[in-house]
Design a protein around this motif. Sequence first.
Motif, PDB file in Angstrom:
ATOM      1  N   GLY A 165       0.795  -1.226   0.000  1.00  0.00           N
ATOM      2  CA  GLY A 165       0.000   0.000   0.000  1.00  0.00           C
ATOM      3  C   GLY A 165       0.824   1.270   0.000  1.00  0.00           C
ATOM      4  N   ILE A 166       1.968   1.246   0.723  1.00  0.00           N
ATOM      5  CA  ILE A 166       2.781   2.464   0.802  1.00  0.00           C
ATOM      6  C   ILE A 166       3.323   2.863  -0.571  1.00  0.00           C
ATOM      7  N   PRO A 167       3.968   1.957  -1.342  1.00  0.00           N
ATOM      8  CA  PRO A 167       4.405   2.376  -2.678  1.00  0.00           C
ATOM      9  C   PRO A 167       3.245   2.774  -3.585  1.00  0.00           C
ATOM     10  N   THR A 168       2.103   2.081  -3.442  1.00  0.00           N
ATOM     11  CA  THR A 168       0.953   2.431  -4.270  1.00  0.00           C
ATOM     12  C   THR A 168       0.449   3.825  -3.940  1.00  0.00           C
ATOM     13  N   TRP A 169       0.420   4.158  -2.659  1.00  0.00           N
ATOM     14  CA  TRP A 169      -0.050   5.486  -2.267  1.00  0.00           C
ATOM     15  C   TRP A 169       0.891   6.566  -2.779  1.00  0.00           C
ATOM     16  N   HIS A 170       2.193   6.336  -2.675  1.00  0.00           N
ATOM     17  CA  HIS A 170       3.140   7.329  -3.192  1.00  0.00           C
ATOM     18  C   HIS A 170       2.981   7.496  -4.707  1.00  0.00           C
ATOM     19  N   GLY A 171       2.791   6.375  -5.403  1.00  0.00           N
ATOM     20  CA  GLY A 171       2.564   6.480  -6.845  1.00  0.00           C
ATOM     21  C   GLY A 171       1.288   7.214  -7.188  1.00  0.00           C
ATOM     22  N   TYR A 172       0.240   6.985  -6.388  1.00  0.00           N
ATOM     23  CA  TYR A 172      -1.029   7.672  -6.642  1.00  0.00           C
ATOM     24  C   TYR A 172      -0.893   9.172  -6.396  1.00  0.00           C
ATOM     25  N   VAL A 173      -0.183   9.547  -5.316  1.00  0.00           N
ATOM     26  CA  VAL A 173       0.011  10.978  -5.033  1.00  0.00           C
ATOM     27  C   VAL A 173       0.807  11.628  -6.150  1.00  0.00           C
ATOM     28  N   PHE A 174       1.852  10.920  -6.632  1.00  0.00           N
ATOM     29  CA  PHE A 174       2.641  11.486  -7.725  1.00  0.00           C
ATOM     30  C   PHE A 174       1.802  11.621  -8.997  1.00  0.00           C
ATOM     31  N   TYR A 175       0.952  10.621  -9.261  1.00  0.00           N
ATOM     32  CA  TYR A 175       0.096  10.698 -10.447  1.00  0.00           C
ATOM     33  C   TYR A 175      -0.897  11.852 -10.333  1.00  0.00           C
ATOM     34  N   ARG A 176      -1.478  11.995  -9.140  1.00  0.00           N
ATOM     35  CA  ARG A 176      -2.460  13.067  -8.960  1.00  0.00           C
ATOM     36  C   ARG A 176      -1.827  14.449  -8.977  1.00  0.00           C
ATOM     37  N   SER A 177      -0.520  14.533  -8.692  1.00  0.00           N
ATOM     38  CA  SER A 177       0.127  15.842  -8.768  1.00  0.00           C
ATOM     39  C   SER A 177       0.133  16.377 -10.194  1.00  0.00           C
ATOM     40  N   GLY A 178       0.167  15.486 -11.191  1.00  0.00           N
ATOM     41  CA  GLY A 178       0.093  15.921 -12.585  1.00  0.00           C
ATOM     42  C   GLY A 178      -1.257  15.698 -13.216  1.00  0.00           C
ATOM     43  N   ASN A 179      -2.056  14.806 -12.612  1.00  0.00           N
ATOM     44  CA  ASN A 179      -3.392  14.527 -13.119  1.00  0.00           C
ATOM     45  C   ASN A 179      -4.380  14.585 -11.950  1.00  0.00           C
ATOM     46  N   PRO A 180      -4.747  15.776 -11.541  1.00  0.00           N
ATOM     47  CA  PRO A 180      -5.615  15.893 -10.369  1.00  0.00           C
ATOM     48  C   PRO A 180      -7.006  15.326 -10.642  1.00  0.00           C
ATOM     49  N   ALA A 181      -7.670  14.927  -9.580  1.00  0.00           N
ATOM     50  CA  ALA A 181      -9.042  14.455  -9.694  1.00  0.00           C
ATOM     51  C   ALA A 181      -9.946  15.639 -10.028  1.00  0.00           C
ATOM     52  N   TYR A 182     -10.716  15.499 -11.096  1.00  0.00           N
ATOM     53  CA  TYR A 182     -11.532  16.610 -11.580  1.00  0.00           C
ATOM     54  C   TYR A 182     -12.723  16.856 -10.667  1.00  0.00           C
ATOM     55  N   GLN A 183     -13.011  18.131 -10.478  1.00  0.00           N
ATOM     56  CA  GLN A 183     -14.227  18.563  -9.795  1.00  0.00           C
ATOM     57  C   GLN A 183     -15.200  19.050 -10.872  1.00  0.00           C
ATOM     58  N   VAL A 184     -16.184  18.204 -11.119  1.00  0.00           N
ATOM     59  CA  VAL A 184     -17.096  18.439 -12.239  1.00  0.00           C
ATOM     60  C   VAL A 184     -18.249  19.333 -11.788  1.00  0.00           C
ATOM     61  N   HIS A 185     -18.547  20.347 -12.631  1.00  0.00           N
ATOM     62  CA  HIS A 185     -19.679  21.249 -12.395  1.00  0.00           C
ATOM     63  C   HIS A 185     -20.656  21.077 -13.554  1.00  0.00           C
ATOM     64  N   PRO A 186     -21.737  20.321 -13.362  1.00  0.00           N
ATOM     65  CA  PRO A 186     -22.683  20.098 -14.463  1.00  0.00           C
ATOM     66  C   PRO A 186     -23.422  21.399 -14.836  1.00  0.00           C
ATOM     67  N   VAL A 187     -23.689  21.539 -16.148  1.00  0.00           N
ATOM     68  CA  VAL A 187     -24.434  22.687 -16.685  1.00  0.00           C
ATOM     69  C   VAL A 187     -25.575  22.131 -17.529  1.00  0.00           C
ATOM     70  N   ALA A 188     -26.764  22.604 -17.281  1.00  0.00           N
ATOM     71  CA  ALA A 188     -27.930  22.126 -18.026  1.00  0.00           C
ATOM     72  C   ALA A 188     -27.821  22.516 -19.500  1.00  0.00           C
ATOM     73  N   ALA A 189     -28.564  21.777 -20.344  1.00  0.00           N
ATOM     74  CA  ALA A 189     -28.523  22.037 -21.788  1.00  0.00           C
ATOM     75  C   ALA A 189     -28.957  23.472 -22.075  1.00  0.00           C
ATOM     76  N   GLY A 190     -28.125  24.202 -22.831  1.00  0.00           N
ATOM     77  CA  GLY A 190     -28.398  25.601 -23.168  1.00  0.00           C
ATOM     78  C   GLY A 190     -28.027  26.566 -22.071  1.00  0.00           C
ATOM     79  N   GLY A 191     -27.498  26.092 -20.928  1.00  0.00           N
ATOM     80  CA  GLY A 191     -27.140  26.966 -19.814  1.00  0.00           C
ATOM     81  C   GLY A 191     -25.736  27.523 -19.937  1.00  0.00           C
ATOM     82  N   THR A 192     -25.356  28.313 -18.930  1.00  0.00           N
ATOM     83  CA  THR A 192     -24.049  28.965 -18.885  1.00  0.00           C
ATOM     84  C   THR A 192     -23.362  28.584 -17.582  1.00  0.00           C
ATOM     85  N   GLY A 193     -22.083  28.238 -17.679  1.00  0.00           N
ATOM     86  CA  GLY A 193     -21.276  27.915 -16.501  1.00  0.00           C
ATOM     87  C   GLY A 193     -20.198  28.953 -16.297  1.00  0.00           C
ATOM     88  N   THR A 194     -19.893  29.237 -15.007  1.00  0.00           N
ATOM     89  CA  THR A 194     -18.922  30.281 -14.672  1.00  0.00           C
ATOM     90  C   THR A 194     -17.808  29.688 -13.826  1.00  0.00           C
TER      91      THR A 194
END
Length: 334
Positions: A165-194
């Motif tokens: 688990g320890i090497p896997t966790w370090h690898g995951y942290v390193f991966y997320r440093s360049g590929n962060p987990a996305y925070q998705v903000h849904p926008v309805a059809a025809g709507g506007t997102g800010t």
Amino acid sequence: MPENRPPAPARPAAGVPGHTPGRRREGPRGRSGGAPPPPAPVDAGWTPGPRRTFSDEQVWPPLPKPASEPPGASTQPFPVVPATPLPRPATPGILGAGSGAGRVTGTGPATGTGAAAGDGPGDGAPAAPAAPEEAAAPAGPAPPPRRRTALRIGGAVLALVVAMGIPTWHGYVFYRSGNPAYQVHPVAAGGTGTLMNVAWKVGVEQIDSLPGARPIKADQRWLKIKVTRTSLNTEGVIRRGDPEIKVKHPDGRAWQTEVVGRSLPVEVKDHKVGVGYDYDVVSLVPEKVAGEVEVEVLPSTIRVPLEEESVEELFKRAGTEKTEPQDQVLLFRR
């Protein structure tokens, strides 16, 4: 006149081996007139003959003593085996603590007599070997080891999990440093997102062909996507970096997109607040999902200054600004 007589032969001294009185001494073998010496006598017990047999003799256990044998005549005393195990001494290996001079203090058999200890039957009479009073108790069967199979298996599994688990966790942290987990903000059809002081709007249109594009298969469709951005203030103008645009299906499949045109001003001074600027994007998707795919817009976190900067000012600003993770996503529904 004296009579001439031959001299008498000299008498050999008594005790000379090989000489017999009244016999002429023979010369060595090989001389003329000599006889070979008689052969040496042979032991009749070792002469060749039929094999002799010996009767069996009981060695152990010893035969019962005859009635006429006095007590203490045996030369091989054996310790008395107690009927019940004796208590284990408090200090193993040290026997006879505080006992008399004739008591046993070792592990060997007692060979002392009663006269040495002062408790024998009498002077001059051999004493029978006394049983050691403080001999070590016979070791009983070792207790069975405690069954800790479940505990040992659990410890092994835990160690394996930690080791992996320890090497896997370090690898995951390193991966997320360049590929962060996305925070998705849904926008309805025809709507506007800010996001980051910029308003975004998306329009999707299906077309059969594109000018100058290669022919497509019958089960494919072109998607013409228009992404419009509008800066809400000066900070929005500074956030004028090109966004990342993706076409995805709700089941996770994604298709490649290409920006074929943009209306964003080249000079920062020409960028106006509250004015919309478009990105023209195309994508080729299967016909059966053309009406289901969704558009993701990842705004850029790059900050472009309003005025031109020298190289020194650019490096100075880059060292003081905090890098923001590009993990904010606008998901435009269809």
